[in-house]
Design an enzyme around this catalytic site. Sequence first.
Site, PDB file in Angstrom:
ATOM      1  N   TYR A  57      28.097  -4.774  19.091  1.00 18.19           N
ATOM      2  CA  TYR A  57      29.471  -4.275  19.061  1.00 18.19           C
ATOM      3  C   TYR A  57      29.832  -3.475  20.304  1.00 18.19           C
ATOM      4  O   TYR A  57      31.012  -3.238  20.570  1.00 18.19           O
ATOM      5  CB  TYR A  57      29.701  -3.404  17.818  1.00 18.19           C
ATOM      6  CG  TYR A  57      29.404  -4.076  16.500  1.00 18.19           C
ATOM      7  CD1 TYR A  57      29.325  -5.457  16.392  1.00 18.19           C
ATOM      8  CD2 TYR A  57      29.195  -3.313  15.349  1.00 18.19           C
ATOM      9  CE1 TYR A  57      29.039  -6.069  15.183  1.00 18.19           C
ATOM     10  CE2 TYR A  57      28.919  -3.909  14.130  1.00 18.19           C
ATOM     11  CZ  TYR A  57      28.829  -5.286  14.051  1.00 18.19           C
ATOM     12  OH  TYR A  57      28.547  -5.879  12.849  1.00 18.19           O
ATOM     13  N   HIS A 122      19.957  -8.719  13.125  1.00 15.35           N
ATOM     14  CA  HIS A 122      21.358  -9.109  12.969  1.00 15.35           C
ATOM     15  C   HIS A 122      21.535 -10.570  12.563  1.00 15.35           C
ATOM     16  O   HIS A 122      22.519 -10.926  11.912  1.00 15.35           O
ATOM     17  CB  HIS A 122      22.101  -8.848  14.279  1.00 15.35           C
ATOM     18  CG  HIS A 122      23.576  -8.664  14.125  1.00 15.35           C
ATOM     19  ND1 HIS A 122      24.348  -8.042  15.071  1.00 15.35           N
ATOM     20  CD2 HIS A 122      24.431  -9.022  13.146  1.00 15.35           C
ATOM     21  CE1 HIS A 122      25.607  -8.011  14.676  1.00 15.35           C
ATOM     22  NE2 HIS A 122      25.683  -8.612  13.510  1.00 15.35           N
TER      23      HIS A 122
END
Length: 294
Positions: A57, A122
């Site tokens: 992010y 992730h």
Amino acid sequence: MSGRPLWTRDRPPRQGLGLMRLRDAGGEAVDADRDPVAVVHAALDAGITLLDTAELYGNEELVARTISGRRDEITLCTKFGVVWGGAGDDWSVRADAASVVASCEASLRRLDVETIDLYYLHHRSEETPIEETVTAMAGLVGSGKIRAIGLSNVTAEDVRRAHAVHPVLAVQEQWSLASRDVESAMVPALTELGVTLVAHSPLGHGVLGGTSESPSPDLARALAGIASANGVSAGQVALAWVHAQAERWQHPVVPLPGSTSVRHVHANALAATLRLGDEELAALDEAALTAGPR
């Protein structure tokens, strides 16, 4: 936070805050409702202390600023492994042991913390066996760099293999009225293993909260009708449906709505207290069948 349990099967966090879209204004004037520090502090003040970000992010340093002075109130989660390619729209997964350690060290620096409470892979890797990845993550637990292991975007079989190497605390997958694939194999596996499910995108990336076009007129009408009857928004009803799955499946479920607005944080916190009746849940389930395959 040293020594206190992150959460237990019987007492998981009620709800979290996804920080994927949290961004710094870059020196520009910002509406108080969207100030990153105000957004995070609003969540903490409302009792939402599970904060979730990722190296992907690009905002871990910003997250560090928002939690400054309040670290002891927070269960801090971040993810590793997904790397954008040079073209900007392609990505790959780096989950080998060396990458696990390097990513963790980098996240610790950016977050300005000594320990990450919950560290997620992730995305599953097609190249690196998950046993290698989790063994390296277990080493981080042993050295005190992380407190617990999580997985995201994996299969039920991945979870079983990982859990055989080291206990997995949580698996993060999409779950909402618009996306229910986890119900077929993942939820039963997590129930068997005693692993908490963290439900990201509980508003279906906005389609259930009115910010995007609904996938189904029937579902939109059902959400609107129940919202009107309860004096809440359609998004709050959709989020309350995810909360209700914990009782339905007799399994810990932690919804993880994202927000960049203080107003939305407050609305999401209130949704955690909304209890839908059996008839309302059945109506939503029936309407969701017209929204597409589960």
